[in-house]
Design a protein around this motif. Sequence first.
Motif, mmCIF file in Angstrom:
data_model
loop_
_atom_site.group_PDB
_atom_site.id
_atom_site.type_symbol
_atom_site.label_atom_id
_atom_site.label_comp_id
_atom_site.label_asym_id
_atom_site.label_seq_id
_atom_site.Cartn_x
_atom_site.Cartn_y
_atom_site.Cartn_z
ATOM 1 N N SER A 59 -2.251 6.068 4.684
ATOM 2 C CA SER A 59 -3.104 7.181 5.100
ATOM 3 C C SER A 59 -3.436 7.066 6.578
ATOM 4 C CB SER A 59 -4.408 7.182 4.288
ATOM 5 O OG SER A 59 -4.137 7.308 2.915
ATOM 6 N N ALA A 60 -3.845 8.193 7.164
ATOM 7 C CA ALA A 60 -4.214 8.214 8.581
ATOM 8 C C ALA A 60 -5.358 7.241 8.843
ATOM 9 C CB ALA A 60 -4.632 9.622 8.996
ATOM 10 N N GLY A 61 -5.285 6.538 9.949
ATOM 11 C CA GLY A 61 -6.349 5.636 10.352
ATOM 12 C C GLY A 61 -6.267 4.248 9.762
ATOM 13 N N ARG A 62 -5.253 3.969 8.928
ATOM 14 C CA ARG A 62 -5.124 2.646 8.338
ATOM 15 C C ARG A 62 -4.439 1.689 9.314
ATOM 16 N NH1 ARG A 62 -8.126 5.164 5.349
ATOM 17 N NH2 ARG A 62 -8.051 5.093 3.065
ATOM 18 N N LEU A 63 -4.706 0.404 9.135
ATOM 19 C CA LEU A 63 -4.285 -0.614 10.092
ATOM 20 C C LEU A 63 -2.783 -0.814 10.143
ATOM 21 C CD1 LEU A 63 -5.259 -2.868 12.059
ATOM 22 C CD2 LEU A 63 -5.373 -4.383 10.059
ATOM 23 N N VAL A 64 -2.102 -0.695 8.989
ATOM 24 C CA VAL A 64 -0.708 -1.134 8.926
ATOM 25 C C VAL A 64 0.280 -0.007 8.618
ATOM 26 C CG1 VAL A 64 -1.326 -3.486 8.299
ATOM 27 C CG2 VAL A 64 -0.966 -1.793 6.494
ATOM 28 N N SER A 65 -0.095 1.254 8.830
ATOM 29 C CA SER A 65 0.827 2.344 8.507
ATOM 30 C C SER A 65 2.080 2.324 9.376
ATOM 31 C CB SER A 65 0.128 3.697 8.647
ATOM 32 O OG SER A 65 -0.283 3.909 9.981
ATOM 33 N N ASP A 66 2.025 1.614 10.508
ATOM 34 C CA ASP A 66 3.222 1.484 11.359
ATOM 35 C C ASP A 66 3.864 0.114 11.210
ATOM 36 O OD1 ASP A 66 1.256 -0.009 12.576
ATOM 37 O OD2 ASP A 66 1.605 0.767 14.599
ATOM 38 N N SER A 67 3.528 -0.615 10.150
ATOM 39 C CA SER A 67 4.009 -1.983 9.966
ATOM 40 C C SER A 67 4.657 -2.190 8.601
ATOM 41 C CB SER A 67 2.845 -2.969 10.131
ATOM 42 O OG SER A 67 2.217 -2.827 11.386
ATOM 43 N N VAL A 68 5.270 -1.153 8.059
ATOM 44 C CA VAL A 68 5.878 -1.234 6.731
ATOM 45 C C VAL A 68 7.204 -1.990 6.807
ATOM 46 C CG1 VAL A 68 6.914 0.135 4.882
ATOM 47 C CG2 VAL A 68 4.708 0.810 5.878
ATOM 48 N N ASP A 69 7.352 -2.990 5.939
ATOM 49 C CA ASP A 69 8.538 -3.846 5.952
ATOM 50 C C ASP A 69 9.599 -3.397 4.951
ATOM 51 O OD1 ASP A 69 7.755 -6.029 7.850
ATOM 52 O OD2 ASP A 69 6.089 -6.199 6.433
#
Length: 332
Positions: A59-69
Motif C-alpha cells: 500500500s501507499a506509504g509503506r516502508l518496503v513497497s519498493d523492496s520486493v524480492d
Amino acid sequence: MARPGTRNLITDIDGISVGQAEDARIGTGVTVIVPDCPVLSAICVAGGGPGTRESDLLSAGRLVSDSVDAICLSGGSAFGLAAADGVMAGLKAQGRGFTLVPRPGVPPTPIVPAAILYDLANGGDKDWGDTAPYAGLGRKAFDSAGKSFNLGKAGAAFGARAGLAPGGTGSASIVTKDGLTVGALAAVNSFGSVRMPGSEAFWAWPFEIAGEFGGARPEAGFAFDPEDWGAAKANPSPRENTTLACIALDAVVTHDEIQRIAQMALSGMARAIRPVFAPTDGDVIFVISTQKREAEGSRAMAIARLGELAAGTLARAIARGVYEAERQEGRP
C-alpha cells in the motif's frame, strides 16, 4: 507496431525470472516470479474471497513497497501461503532481503508477497499429515527460476480449473515501438468461462496475436443470452475460485502510478473471463517494475498506455494458459 517479445513470456522483461514446482500426487503447485534485484510493486484485489500474504506492505506509504524480492503464487488455498516460506529461505541463502540498519549476525528479511488459489477439491491426495508441502514446493520453485517455464498444467495452476475447462498457467508479453516491455503471468482457476457460450472462441480473442491461443473466432452475427455464462463451473452458482496474476514492467514509475496500472490491469481479467470478481473468487493482480526505461510523453499518457497494455497482455495470458492446458489434455 507493438509485438510480443522474443519468448512471449513475462521473462521478456530484462531482470525477471520465473520458477515453478508441482506435486502430481497432491494435484497442486507453486509459481514464483523472481526479479534480479528488489522492485517496486503494487497489488489490486478484486475478488470477494482473496487469500494473500504481505499484501498490506504494498500500500501507499509503506516502508518496503519498493523492496520486493519475489512474488509467490500457489495452489492449496490458505495452506499454500506457506509456499512463501520456502521462497524466503532461498532468498535468505543468497543474502537477499530488506534491512533498515545492517548489523552483524542479523539477516536481511526477504519481502515476498503471495496469493493463493483453491485446488483442494480437485481429487488429489490431500492427506499430507502434519506438514503441508508448500514450503518445500516454494523452495523448489525458487531454485528452478529461469527465463523459460512451462505453460498450461504447470506451477500454481497445476490443479486448477477454468470453468468446466482445465485451468492453466499462461503468460504473454508486448514490446512497444519505443522499446517499453510489458509482461503478464496468470494462474487461471476461474469460476467463469474463458470461452464465449456455444463457441470455440475465447472471450479474449480480439487481443490475440499470431494465433497464440488457437485463432478461433465467433461466427458472424454471433449473439448470446446475457444470463448464459457458457462453460462456467455452474450456470449460475458460486464455488471457490481464483485467478492470480503478475504484471511486470520495465518502465520508470512512481508508487501511485504503478497502483493505477494495477487497477487498469484488472480489466484484462474482465476481457478474458465471464463472470469474474464474484463473491467467492480470490482474484488478485500484482504489478512489479524493474524501473529501467523512461516512458515517452506526459506522465498521464504514459500510465494510460502502460495500463492498457497490461490489461491486453493479461487477457492474452489468461486465454493462453487455458489453451495450453486443454492441449495437454488432448483437446485439438
